[in-house]
Scaffold this active site. Structure first.
Site, PDB file in Angstrom:
ATOM      1  CG  HIS A  43      46.994 -97.220  21.188  1.00  0.00           C
ATOM      2  ND1 HIS A  43      46.796 -97.032  19.839  1.00  0.00           N
ATOM      3  CD2 HIS A  43      46.633 -98.513  21.447  1.00  0.00           C
ATOM      4  CE1 HIS A  43      46.333 -98.154  19.303  1.00  0.00           C
ATOM      5  NE2 HIS A  43      46.241 -99.069  20.250  1.00  0.00           N
ATOM      6  CG  HIS A  67      49.069-102.545  21.772  1.00  0.00           C
ATOM      7  ND1 HIS A  67      49.094-102.796  20.422  1.00  0.00           N
ATOM      8  CD2 HIS A  67      47.814-102.095  22.031  1.00  0.00           C
ATOM      9  CE1 HIS A  67      47.922-102.516  19.892  1.00  0.00           C
ATOM     10  NE2 HIS A  67      47.123-102.091  20.854  1.00  0.00           N
ATOM     11  CD  GLU A  68      46.039-100.972  25.113  1.00  0.00           C
ATOM     12  OE1 GLU A  68      45.703 -99.843  24.722  1.00  0.00           O
ATOM     13  OE2 GLU A  68      45.537-102.017  24.657  1.00  0.00           O
TER      14      GLU A  68
END
Length: 923
Positions: A700, A696-697
């Site tokens: 980004h 998820h990070e």
């Protein structure tokens, strides 16, 4: 009165009187006790005197004593500055406007330099120097060309300043035809400018900068950015020391200048940041009074009011903490009245001291820096007594004192002190880590043109470390300690000021074959920071006095079994709080407990499998999905075929270049929330290559505006194709079903059905599905839009393994839309009707991402996908709709792929939405 030798008090010029013992100590009961305390205070006096020379503060614990000495020094400087400035300004106009095309010129060594002209916004537009016993004046623009025009009102003040330069007295007229050597700036214009100020200069007709004979007969040296000399800074300083006054005028507009920086350094001054006065356009207004200018100059860079607070302990106790706000676990207090002003004053002090750190200058070896040394020693003494945790409301005095001290760290020094308690950052074992007694030679590969990479060693708190680098070619190098971002100290949270505020040091410049001595109060992981490098080049680093943390360095194509064995042995020894892993395109900087726990719990202690999956399942999986050009890795045949059929360049390393090394901080706190994107990205949970949060990070950092629906409304959505793909792969390859309820197909379908019942179906669905601006609003429902196309592509290609190729192709498409030659490639990209490259806004009100997705998906699928975009409440522009119509493709009836699982695609069911809303196909 002559001001020619008015130098500020410093270690070189005066034996500073010692501060009196605080009176409250003398009142303590008992003569013997009082005598003992006096003896102790005297001992601290001696320690302070020695520390002012050596920097060794390891035995200095009386911060109040240091504060009193600092207050005395600051007051001496203020008085001396006041005397000099008052004599210069007299009752003349203070008006001065250098314009936007000018630079700031800042005092660097506060004991010997001071501002001459400070604008209304606090920017220093000109400065004075008494460095090396000489006299200098520097302007951020070529004021000599402005005295008959925009700055005519400044001419009388400049005249007095030049008279002070030449004669040591602003009121003493210069002789007729006094010799002026002009170097590096137009000579005629410079001499005419001096004449415009009412002076009578004569051309010395020689170069006083490089010619000692010329310097001995000249009365003034005027320098501009065109000047040159071997060892320029040293030459300028030598001329000052020999008694030749220097006037420097910056002739490079708002741009920085290497020559100017060297000249200013010789004067004990420094150039402002990039852009200079361009944005602020600061000036001294005609309404400025002499009194105000003297006040500003006397206090600049010293902050006597803050010093008084420290001495008295008169910290403010009435901050309205109710104005603080919290978001995803982190409290901020930016809106607390008065706090911002306090914080900015501390930031100014930090910036002044960090300027020396960044230039690798040891304040304890530089003349004219007594006040700055005292600031450093005060902070060192405060650190000896810090105890965590603290709370902003309950521990007001300790909190604010620590807040200031945390901003003041001198890294470049021969000796210093360790902070005894490091809180949640590190335990006591970091204090006792052994360090190398001999020089170690380390070879590092720089993987990209700029970035930073782990050196593989760390500094121990309070212990001297020496570092030097051998020839680095054209690369600029620096050393840094630690990688945490400032948000990883949650000082504003209730009772969570539990670690130092600035764990990450400034970047400290390294010059080839020049050793730099460092002492950190906290210790930390060493990083080599680089720019202007040739990707793949190697650099040799020599370090002495470093500690060794568990460090695993996996080199591509090499046998890593011994490296892994050594890493496991270091982990098992349990002697460090921090570890690092460098493997492929990822570097991990982590608390040992956060990685060791995951290896033991999730990988059964199998470090090799953990590392393999870190590369293959986590990092490479994401970069492959995003279609980057990965060395020695070809695109799949299916992707290659699609690219060839459309005439796309999918292999260009320029268009599809891999991102730089991805750094990961695994720590107690993150910059924001429990995980925070960026490079490094932060996470607070144990590092797991199969984890959702990790991808998820990372996602980004890979998400782009052209692939976002309604811009920021999918800011926490479009990045999640990366963990979704990874979870699909983990189920397929390893049989582990993770996060299987992430995508909320059912509720997305319900919202669509409800929205379609309105008079304006598109608006009805938008209102339900996309209108909410909340960061995490309808996360699972919005994700279902992104997975629709995976299912569609798998059906179109009749191959479930190709489903995720659609997002790889969309990434390849958007990079070509962004970067390729527009006129030559727009037709192949499906933008044939667009004269100009389309916008790339991430604003929620923009349709840029919506348009690109509609065009990209229609172009790739060879179908008009407008019905399905309308079904999902996704607006597109008239230009995009016209482009799709121009394709002439058959219209794809609106569809919805339903599922009651996230990772298992064999259960997906296609619903035809063109004739209404079918019943949900699952129980």
């Amino acid at each position: 009165m002559s001001l020619s030798t008015t130098a500020f008090p410093s270690l070189q010029g005066e034996n500073m009187s010692r501060s009196p013992i605080p009176r409250h100590r003398a009142l303590l009961a008992g003569f013997c006790l009082a005598g003992a305390l006096s003896a102790q205070a005297a001992t601290q006096e001696e320690i302070l005197d020695a520390a002012l020379v050596s920097g060794d503060s390891s035995q200095l614990t009386d911060s109040h004593l240091v504060a009193l000495r600092l207050q005395q020094q600051v007051e001496r400087i203020r008085q001396t500055r006041t005397q000099l400035l008052d004599g210069l300004y007299q009752n003349l106009s203070q008006a001065y406007d250098p314009g936007a095309a000018s630079m700031w010129v800042l005092p660097a060594n506060p004991d010997n330099t001071l501002p001459f002209l400070i604008g209304d916004k606090g920017r220093v537009l000109a400065s004075l120097s008494l460095e090396a016993g000489g006299r200098g004046l520097a302007y951020g623009t070529n004021v000599l060309t402005q005295l008959s025009g925009t700055n005519a009102a400044h001419a009388p003040l400049l005249k007095r300043a030049v008279q002070w330069l030449v004669n040591g007295d602003p009121g003493a007229a210069t002789a007729k035809d006094f010799k002026v050597s002009v170097v590096g700036v137009d000579k005629t214009a410079a001499l005419n400018g001096l004449k415009s100020a009412g002076l009578q200069p004569a051309d010395a007709a020689c170069n006083a900068l490089t010619d000692a004979s010329c310097a001995s007969t000249s009365k003034l040296l005027v320098l501009g950015n065109g000047a040159s000399a071997a060892s320029l800074s040293a030459t300028v300083r030598a001329r000052l020391q020999a008694g030749l006054p220097i006037l420097f005028v910056h002739t490079n507009g708002w741009n920085q200048s290497s020559t100017g920086q060297q000249i200013l350094a010789g004067l004990g001054l420094q150039e402002g940041p990039y852009g200079g006065n361009y944005w602020d356009k600061d000036r001294v207004p005609s309404s400025r009074t002499r009194t105000r200018s003297v006040e500003l100059g006397g206090a600049y860079g010293q902050d006597p009011a803050l010093v008084q607070q420290i001495v008295d302990g008169s910290w403010r106790t009435d901050y309205d903490w109710s104005k603080c706000t919290s978001y995803v676990g982190r409290t901020t207090c930016d809106d607390v009245p008065g706090l911002s002003d306090f914080s900015k004053r501390v930031d100014v002090l930090k910036g002044a001291l960090d300027a020396y750190n960044q230039k690798a200058q040891n304040l304890f070896a530089l003349p004219g820096t007594t006040s700055l040394r005292l600031w450093l020693l005060w902070a060192d003494a405060v650190r000896q007594n810090i105890r965590y945790p603290m709370d902003k409301a309950a521990d007001t005095a300790r909190f604010q004192e620590t807040f200031v001290a945390d901003a003041i760290v001198g890294y470049v020094r021969e000796a210093g002190a360790a902070q005894k308690e490091l809180g949640s950052y590190a335990g006591q074992r970091q204090q006792s880590m052994p360090v190398s007694g001999s020089e170690e030679t380390l070879t590092l590969t720089l993987p990209s043109a700029q970035g930073f990479t782990a050196i593989g060693r760390m500094a121990a708190p309070g212990k001297r470390l020496s570092i030097r680098i051998e020839d680095a070619g054209q690369a600029s190098l620096a050393v840094g300690l630690n990688t945490q971002r400032i948000g990883s100290t949650r000082l504003w949270n209730t009772r969570q000021y539990d670690r130092p505020r600035f764990l990450k040091s400034p970047d400290i410049k390294l010059q080839a074959n020049q050793s730099v001595a460092l002492v950190s109060p906290y210790g930390g992981l060493l990083q080599l920071v680089y720019s202007g490098a040739t990707p793949g080049q190697t650099v040799t680093v020599k370090v002495t006095g470093a500690a060794s943390q568990p460090f695993l360095d996996i080199q591509p194509g090499e046998d890593s079994s011994q490296a892994i064995a050594d890493f496991i042995q270091a982990l098992d020894a349990d002697k460090a709080d921090w570890l690092e892993i460098r493997s492929g395109s990822v570097e991990v900087h982590a608390k040992v407990e956060k990685v060791r726990g995951s290896i033991d719990k999730d990988y059964g202690g199998d470090v090799q499998r953990f590392i393999r999956e870190l590369n293959e399942v986590f990092i490479d999986d994401a970069y492959t999905l995003a279609g980057f050009a990965i060395p020695n890795q070809a695109k799949t045949p299916a992707i290659q075929q699609e690219c060839a059929a459309r005439g796309w360049d999918c292999d260009s390393e320029t268009l599809h270049k891999l991102p730089g090394t991805q750094h990961i901080n695994v720590d107690q706190y993150a910059q924001c929330g429990g995980g925070c994107s960026g490079n490094p990205y932060d996470q607070t949970w144990g590092l797991n290559p199969r984890g959702w949060g990790e991808s998820h990070e990372l996602g980004h950092n890979l998400q782009v505006n052209r692939l976002k629906v309604y811009g920021g409304r999918s800011g926490e959505i479009s990045n999640q194709i990366f963990p979704l793909h990874k979870d699909w792969r983990v189920l397929r390859e390893f049989g582990q079903n993770l996060d299987d309820t992430r995508v909320n197909y059912r509720n997305a379908y319900n919202l669509i059905v409800a929205g379609r019942a309105e008079a304006d179906p598109l608006a009805g669905v938008y209102k339900r599905l996309w209108e909410d601006p909340g960061t995490y609003a309808l996360n699972g429902e919005r994700m279902a839009f992104y997975t629709q196309w995976v299912h569609y592509w798998a059906d179109l290609k009749n191959d479930p393994l190709q489903g995720w190729d659609i997002w790889t192709l969309l990434y390849l498409h958007q990079r070509q839309v962004d970067k390729s030659d527009w006129d030559a490639n727009k037709a192949a990209l499906g933008y044939g009707t667009y004269a100009q490259r389309p916008g790339n806004s991430g604003d929620a009100s923009s349709t840029d991402g919506n348009d690109n997705l509609l065009l990209g998906l229609s172009w790739l699928t060879q179908r008009d996908q407008r019905p399905t975009f309308a079904l999902w409440g996704i607006r597109t522009s008239a230009a995009a709709q016209a482009q799709v119509a121009a394709y002439g493709f058959a219209e794809q009836p609106a569809f919805f792929y339903a599922n009651n699982r996230t990772n298992e695609y064999s259960t997906v069911k296609l619903l035809d939405m063109s004739q209404g809303s079918p019943a949900w196909p699952f129980p």
